[in-house]
Design an enzyme around this catalytic site. Structure first.
Site, PDB file in Angstrom:
ATOM      1  N   LEU A 160      -1.120  -0.592   5.724  1.00  8.19           N
ATOM      2  CA  LEU A 160      -1.466  -2.088   5.381  1.00  8.19           C
ATOM      3  C   LEU A 160      -2.035  -2.184   3.822  1.00  8.19           C
ATOM      4  O   LEU A 160      -2.803  -1.402   3.705  1.00  8.19           O
ATOM      5  CB  LEU A 160      -2.411  -2.578   6.365  1.00  8.19           C
ATOM      6  CG  LEU A 160      -1.787  -2.219   7.777  1.00  8.19           C
ATOM      7  CD1 LEU A 160      -3.083  -2.571   8.727  1.00  8.19           C
ATOM      8  CD2 LEU A 160      -0.557  -2.802   8.491  1.00  8.19           C
ATOM      9  N   ARG A 161      -1.711  -3.115   3.138  1.00  5.04           N
ATOM     10  CA  ARG A 161      -2.417  -3.422   2.069  1.00  5.04           C
ATOM     11  C   ARG A 161      -3.368  -4.536   2.303  1.00  5.04           C
ATOM     12  O   ARG A 161      -3.095  -5.608   3.208  1.00  5.04           O
ATOM     13  CB  ARG A 161      -1.567  -4.009   0.828  1.00  5.04           C
ATOM     14  CG  ARG A 161      -0.543  -2.919   0.214  1.00  5.04           C
ATOM     15  CD  ARG A 161       0.471  -3.411  -0.383  1.00  5.04           C
ATOM     16  NE  ARG A 161       1.210  -4.160   0.138  1.00  5.04           N
ATOM     17  CZ  ARG A 161       2.249  -4.974   0.126  1.00  5.04           C
ATOM     18  NH1 ARG A 161       2.669  -4.916  -1.086  1.00  5.04           N
ATOM     19  NH2 ARG A 161       3.041  -5.810   0.886  1.00  5.04           N
ATOM     20  N   ALA A 279      -0.472  -1.521 -15.679  1.00  2.00           N
ATOM     21  CA  ALA A 279      -1.270  -0.918 -16.142  1.00  2.00           C
ATOM     22  C   ALA A 279      -2.480  -2.099 -16.223  1.00  2.00           C
ATOM     23  O   ALA A 279      -2.561  -3.194 -16.092  1.00  2.00           O
ATOM     24  CB  ALA A 279      -0.981  -0.850 -17.715  1.00  2.00           C
ATOM     25  N   CYS A 287      -9.196   2.720  -0.144  1.00  2.00           N
ATOM     26  CA  CYS A 287      -8.328   3.698   0.329  1.00  2.00           C
ATOM     27  C   CYS A 287      -8.100   4.820  -0.985  1.00  2.00           C
ATOM     28  O   CYS A 287      -8.035   6.109  -0.769  1.00  2.00           O
ATOM     29  CB  CYS A 287      -7.129   2.918   0.669  1.00  2.00           C
ATOM     30  SG  CYS A 287      -7.347   2.008   1.923  1.00  2.00           S
TER      31      CYS A 287
END
Ligand code: UGA
Length: 474
Positions: A160-161, A279, A287
Site C-alpha cells: 500500500l502507498r 528526479a 517505508c
C-alpha cells in the site's frame, strides 16, 4: 462481496496504524467480520467515535459504512481474538540503532496470542518484517506451549502507498501469500476471493477502480521466506530506481542534458517502465528509508555483502545536501534569508512527515539561520509537531511567499503546479524559484520570467530576473 459458497470470516487485525486500519477496513469491505485491536485506548476511543485518524482517500467513507456493523474496535487481544480464524499482525516494526528491525512489538503480540488461543488460527504477518520472522513467530508460539497444528504462520506483505492505500488494497497488482500448509493457503484464498475473481469491482457499492489498476490481481503463493523477501526487495528496488534517476539527474546538470527527456527515453523501454523515475530531493516516508536499512541489516546478518543498498541510501541523502547547496548558489549567500517553502509532507497526497526530505531540507536551512514560512495542503499539523515554532506557517501558498527572497518547492503536490506564476513573481522579493520536485515546466517558467532552478534540468536565469527587486530599489 462474498460469493454464495463463501463464509463470512472472523478476522482480527492487531494494530490500527496506516497498514492495520486500512487492512481492517478493506477486509470488512470484502464482507468479513473484523475486529481492529490497538493497545492505545485513545486511538480506539477516537475510532469508535467516528474519527478517521489518517488522511486516506475513501477511508472515511468505508469506515462509516462498516463501523459497528462488520468492523469493531477493541483494546483487548485476549477477548477480541478468541473467535478469530485469522489474526493479522500489523503493529509497528521500527528501526533499531543498527538499521535492523525492532521486532519487539510483533514478539509481544505473538506472546499474548499464544496465551489466549482458542482453536486453530492463521497468524498473518502484515507488518514489514525481515526474512525468517515467520520461523521466529513459530518458535515463540512453541516456547509458550502451543502445539504444532494449532497455528499456521503466513507472510502476506502489503504494497500500500500512503494516500492511495485503500485503492491499492482493493485493486492490487498482486497479492503475495507465503505459507507452508494447504489449510492456511485455502483460508487466505478465501479471504481474498472477491479480489482474486474480480467480483468486488463489479459491486455497485465498490470503491471505483483506478484507471491503471488490473481487473484481477496476480495471486502469488510462495514460501513464507520468499514472501518476506519479496516485500523488502520490492521496496529496495523502488528506492533504487529513485536513487538511480537522481544520480542520472545530477549528471544531467554536469553536462547540460535534461532529465525529463532522458526519462522519456529510458521509461519507454517496456522492460524499465516510466514509473518511479521522478528526479527530486529523494525519497522519504516510513517505508523506503527503514526498509532499505533493514534489508541491508538482514543480508549482513546472513553473511551476504549487499553493498548496493548502502549506495541507494547514500545517493538519497546526498540529494538533500545538493539541493541546499543549490539554494546557496542561487542566492549567493543564504544566511538570514527569508525563504518560502511549499510542501512539508514526504510526498503528495498525505499528511505524513516521517523522514520527509522537505523537513530535512528545512532543518539544514535553519542551521544556516534562514527564516522560513511554509505551507502544505495537508501536513501542517504534523509538521508543527516536529518543527514547532522554528518556522512560520502560512494559511495559503501565496501568503508563504509574500516578501520572500526565494520560493522552494519541496513536495510534489499537484496543486502547486497550477499556482499563478505572475502572482508569485509579484509577491517574491527576488523572483527565484527552486523546485526540488520538478513540479513546474521549463516553458511556463521561462514565459513567466522567473529564475528557475530544478533537478536535472538546465537552470533558467532570465536576464531581468538577475536584477533582484532589492537591488533595483537600491
Ligand atoms: C511505499 C511503496 O510504494 C509501497 O508499495 C509500499 O507498500 C510502502 O512503501 C510500504 O512499504 O508500506 P509510500 O512510502 O507510501 O509507499 O510512498 P511512495 O509513493 O512509494 O513514495 C516514497 C517516496 O519516494 C516519496 O518521498 C516520494 O516523493 C519519492 N518518490 C517516488 C520519488 O522521489 N520519485 C519517484 O519517482 C517516486
Amino acid at each position: 462481496m462474498l460469493g454464495e459458497k463463501q463464509e463470512q470470516m472472523q478476522i482480527s487485525v492487531i494494530g490500527s496504524g496506516y497498514v492495520g486500519l486500512v487492512a481492517a477496513t478493506c477486509l470488512a469491505e470484502l464482507g468479513h467480520n473484523v475486529v481492529c485491536i490497538d493497545n492505545d485506548p485513545a486511538k480506539i476511543k477516537a475510532l469508535n467515535s467516528g474519527e478517521t485518524l489518517i488522511h486516506e482517500d475513501y477511508l472515511q467513507e468505508l469506515l462509516s459504512r462498516h463501523r459497528g456493523v462488520r468492523l469493531t474496535f477493541s483494546t483487548s487481544i485476549q477477548k477480541s481474538t478468541k473467535n478469530a480464524r485469522v489474526v493479522f499482525i500489523a503493529v509497528g516494526t521500527p528501526s533499531a540503532e543498527d538499521g535492523s528491525v525492532d521486532l519487539s512489538a510483533v514478539e509481544s503480540v505473538v506472546q499474548s496470542l499464544a496465551g489466549s488461543a482458542h482453536g486453530y488460527k492463521v497468524i498473518v504477518e502484515k507488518s514489514t518484517v525481515p526474512v525468517y520472522t515467520s520461523e521466529r513467530v513459530q518458535k515463540t508460539l512453541a516456547a509458550k506451549g502451543r502445539e504444532h497444528g494449532e497455528f499456521d504462520v503466513v507472510s502476506n506483505p502489503e504494497f500500500l502507498r500512503e494516500g492511495t492505500a485503500v485503492t491499492d488494497f482493493l485493486y492490487p497488482d498482486r497479492i503475495v501469500v507465503g505459507t507452508s500448509t494447504t489449510q492456511a493457503a485455502d483460508i487466505m484464498r478465501e479471504i481474498y476471493a472477491p479480489l482474486i475473481d474480480g467480483s468486488y469491482a463489479l459491486l455497485p457499492s465498490a470503491v471505483p477502480r483506478p484507471e491503471r489498476a488490473r481487473l484481477q490481481p496476480m495471486y502469488i503463493e510462495t514460501s513464507p521466506r520468499s514472501a518476506e523477501l519479496i516485500k523488502h526487495s520490492s521496496n529496495a528496488y523502488l528506492a533504487l530506481k529513485i536513487s538511480f534517476i537522481n544520480a542520472v539527474a545530477n549528471f544531467c546538470e554536469s553536462v547540460g542534458a535534461n532529465i525529463e527527456e532522458v526519462c522519456k527515453g529510458i521509461g519507454s523501454d517496456s522492460r524499465i517502465g516510466p514509473d518511479f523515475l521522478r528526479a527530486g530531493i529523494g525519497y522519504g516516508g516510513s517505508c523506503f528509508p527503514k526498509d532499505v536499512a533493514a534489508f541491508r541489516a538482514v543480508t549482513r546478518e546472513f553473511g551476504y555483502d549487499f553493498s548496493l543498498l548502502d549506495e541507494i541510501k547514500r545517493i538519497n541523502e546526498q540529494q538533500r545536501f545538493r539541493f541546499v547547496h543549490k539554494v546557496r548558489n542561487a542566492l549567493d549567500t543564504i544566511k538570514g534569508k527569508r525563504l518560502a517553502v511549499l510542501g512539508l509532507a514526504f510526498k503528495d497526497g498525505t499528511d505524513d512527515v516521517r523522514e520527509s526530505p522537505a523537513v530535512n531540507v528545512i532543518e539544514q536551512l535553519l542551521e544556516e539561520k534562514c527564516e522560513i514560512t511554509a505551507f502544505d495542503p495537508a501536513a501542517m499539523d504534523r509538521a508543527k509537531q516536529v518543527l514547532g515554532n522554528k518556522i512560520c506557517y502560512a494559511a495559503d501558498p501565496y501568503a508563504a511567499m509574500d516578501g520572500a527572497d526565494a520560493l522552494l518547492i519541496l513536495t510534489e503536490w499537484k496543486e502547486f503546479a497550477s499556482l499563478d506564476l505572475q502572482r508569485i513573481k509579484r509577491l517574491l522579493r527576488s523572483p527565484i524559484v527552486l523546485d526540488g520536485r520538478n513540479v513546474f515546466s521549463h516553458a511556463e517558467m521561462a514565459e513567466a520570467g522567473l529564475s528557475y532552478y530544478s533537478i536535472g534540468r538546465p537552470t533558467l536565469e532570465p536576464s531581468h530576473s538577475l536584477m533582484r527587486k532589492g537591488h533595483i530599489a537600491s
